[in-house]
Design a protein around this motif. Sequence first.
Motif, PDB file in Angstrom:
ATOM      1  N   ARG A 121      -2.238  -2.872  13.777  1.00  0.00           N
ATOM      2  CA  ARG A 121      -3.119  -3.923  14.301  1.00  0.00           C
ATOM      3  C   ARG A 121      -2.613  -4.451  15.638  1.00  0.00           C
ATOM      4  O   ARG A 121      -3.321  -5.195  16.308  1.00  0.00           O
ATOM      5  N   ILE A 181      -3.973   8.681   8.829  1.00  0.00           N
ATOM      6  CA  ILE A 181      -4.342   9.209   7.517  1.00  0.00           C
ATOM      7  C   ILE A 181      -4.256   8.105   6.477  1.00  0.00           C
ATOM      8  O   ILE A 181      -3.170   7.579   6.209  1.00  0.00           O
ATOM      9  N   ALA A 204       6.171  -0.692  13.100  1.00  0.00           N
ATOM     10  CA  ALA A 204       5.165  -1.490  13.812  1.00  0.00           C
ATOM     11  C   ALA A 204       3.883  -1.534  12.990  1.00  0.00           C
ATOM     12  O   ALA A 204       3.695  -0.760  12.049  1.00  0.00           O
ATOM     13  N   THR A 263       2.492   6.335   8.192  1.00  0.00           N
ATOM     14  CA  THR A 263       3.179   7.552   7.731  1.00  0.00           C
ATOM     15  C   THR A 263       3.344   7.633   6.225  1.00  0.00           C
ATOM     16  O   THR A 263       3.168   8.678   5.621  1.00  0.00           O
ATOM     17  N   ASN A 270      -5.814  14.169  -0.021  1.00  0.00           N
ATOM     18  CA  ASN A 270      -5.631  13.503   1.263  1.00  0.00           C
ATOM     19  C   ASN A 270      -4.383  14.052   1.971  1.00  0.00           C
ATOM     20  O   ASN A 270      -4.393  14.388   3.149  1.00  0.00           O
ATOM     21  N   ARG A 271      -3.337  14.160   1.216  1.00  0.00           N
ATOM     22  CA  ARG A 271      -2.054  14.655   1.749  1.00  0.00           C
ATOM     23  C   ARG A 271      -2.182  16.132   2.188  1.00  0.00           C
ATOM     24  O   ARG A 271      -1.699  16.533   3.237  1.00  0.00           O
ATOM     25  N   THR A 301       0.814  -1.223   0.000  1.00  0.00           N
ATOM     26  CA  THR A 301       0.000   0.000   0.000  1.00  0.00           C
ATOM     27  C   THR A 301       0.846   1.271   0.000  1.00  0.00           C
ATOM     28  O   THR A 301       0.507   2.248  -0.660  1.00  0.00           O
TER      29      THR A 301
HETATM   30  C1  SAM Z   1      -2.098   5.246   1.549  1.00  0.00           C
HETATM   31  S1  SAM Z   1      -0.624   5.354   2.495  1.00  0.00           S
HETATM   32  C2  SAM Z   1      -0.886   6.860   3.408  1.00  0.00           C
HETATM   33  C3  SAM Z   1       0.404   7.564   3.780  1.00  0.00           C
HETATM   34  C4  SAM Z   1       0.227   8.861   4.561  1.00  0.00           C
HETATM   35  N1  SAM Z   1      -0.468   8.625   5.827  1.00  0.00           N
HETATM   36  C5  SAM Z   1      -0.549   9.870   3.771  1.00  0.00           C
HETATM   37  O1  SAM Z   1      -1.782   9.868   3.893  1.00  0.00           O
HETATM   38  O2  SAM Z   1       0.022  10.614   2.992  1.00  0.00           O
HETATM   39  C6  SAM Z   1      -0.975   4.127   3.757  1.00  0.00           C
HETATM   40  C7  SAM Z   1       0.184   3.879   4.687  1.00  0.00           C
HETATM   41  O3  SAM Z   1      -0.249   3.025   5.745  1.00  0.00           O
HETATM   42  C8  SAM Z   1       0.720   2.029   5.960  1.00  0.00           C
HETATM   43  N2  SAM Z   1       0.040   0.854   6.513  1.00  0.00           N
HETATM   44  C9  SAM Z   1      -0.849   0.046   5.907  1.00  0.00           C
HETATM   45  N3  SAM Z   1      -1.230  -0.933   6.748  1.00  0.00           N
HETATM   46  C10 SAM Z   1      -0.570  -0.711   7.917  1.00  0.00           C
HETATM   47  C11 SAM Z   1      -0.531  -1.382   9.165  1.00  0.00           C
HETATM   48  N4  SAM Z   1      -1.259  -2.454   9.359  1.00  0.00           N
HETATM   49  N5  SAM Z   1       0.260  -0.889  10.131  1.00  0.00           N
HETATM   50  C12 SAM Z   1       1.024   0.226   9.920  1.00  0.00           C
HETATM   51  N6  SAM Z   1       1.030   0.901   8.757  1.00  0.00           N
HETATM   52  C13 SAM Z   1       0.245   0.434   7.772  1.00  0.00           C
HETATM   53  C14 SAM Z   1       1.301   1.758   4.591  1.00  0.00           C
HETATM   54  O4  SAM Z   1       2.575   1.145   4.663  1.00  0.00           O
HETATM   55  C15 SAM Z   1       1.348   3.145   4.008  1.00  0.00           C
HETATM   56  O5  SAM Z   1       2.556   3.790   4.295  1.00  0.00           O
END
Ligand code: SAM
Length: 261
Positions: free
Chosen positions: A127, A153, A124, A75, A51-52, A13
């Motif tokens: 979940r 986010i 981390a 992040t 979104n950003r 993702t």
């Molecule tokens: C669509 S990006 C959004 C990045 C940033 N928050 C933004 O909105 O610009 C989703 C982020 O969530 C992280 N992510 C997805 N599932 C996750 C999980 N179970 N635990 C931690 N991070 C997770 C992904 O690796 C990715 O960096």
Amino acid sequence: MESPELNPQVAHTARVYDYWLGGHDNYEADRRAGARSEQVHPHVRVTARQNRNFMLRAAEFCAEQGIRQFLDIGTGIPTEPNLHQAVQRIDPTARVVYVDNDPMVLAHALMTGTPQGRTTYVHADVRQPDSILTAPELLATLDPTLPTALSLIAVMHFVEDEHSPYDIVDHLLSALAPGSYLVMTHATPDFGPEMAEVERIYHESGMPGQIRTRAEFARFFTNLEWVPPALTTPHNWRPTIAPPAKMDSQVQFYAGVARKV
Ligand SMILES: C[S@@+](CC[C@H](N)C(=O)[O-])C[C@H]1O[C@@H](n2cnc3c(N)ncnc32)[C@H](O)[C@@H]1O
């Protein structure tokens, strides 16, 4: 900490999102999933950018309210300006803990902030919220007696119901002092059929995904006090310039900011 495996063969993702934002930290599998998603939802890039932008406006809002601690989970691969740059411009002493589960984000975890503030990174999975709350880097950075902005986010739509997403958010919030904020965005099927198609492609590409309705998104904010304009879409949350009306069908995300009382 054990170094997590980076598997370029399976889309992730973080890297698909990086592809939409025009970044270079993505592999063929990510670009394939990203391009397939764009075929079914031609406005995913607009969505990612809005979104950003919301994330930056909401973080600045929290900093302007006096928040000096930020916990940003999910992040993403660094994209300038990052959250710490936005809030440390308002107060250089602001402290930011970034959390993600993608090894590519970990590889970039050298985001340096101001000398007066502090920016740190925890690898981390949201979940397992206790693995975040008890991480030594977090404990060394955030004071639990002071309010914190928790930003989730575009991440909770990767936490499917079987992993109890509402309990996760409640648990994270329960560790934060009164006066803390929840800042959140989430994909939704409410504005057209396209996002459900993106969800299908994510599943086919080996990624999790569960988009949610307005009521399902609102449930994350139970017992919190909404910041006006309450539950809305990213581009309509305190925009600096009025967004074009067409964005309402293009940006298939909800957004909101609320305060823990
Ligand atoms: C669509 S990006 C959004 C990045 C940033 N928050 C933004 O909105 O610009 C989703 C982020 O969530 C992280 N992510 C997805 N599932 C996750 C999980 N179970 N635990 C931690 N991070 C997770 C992904 O690796 C990715 O960096």
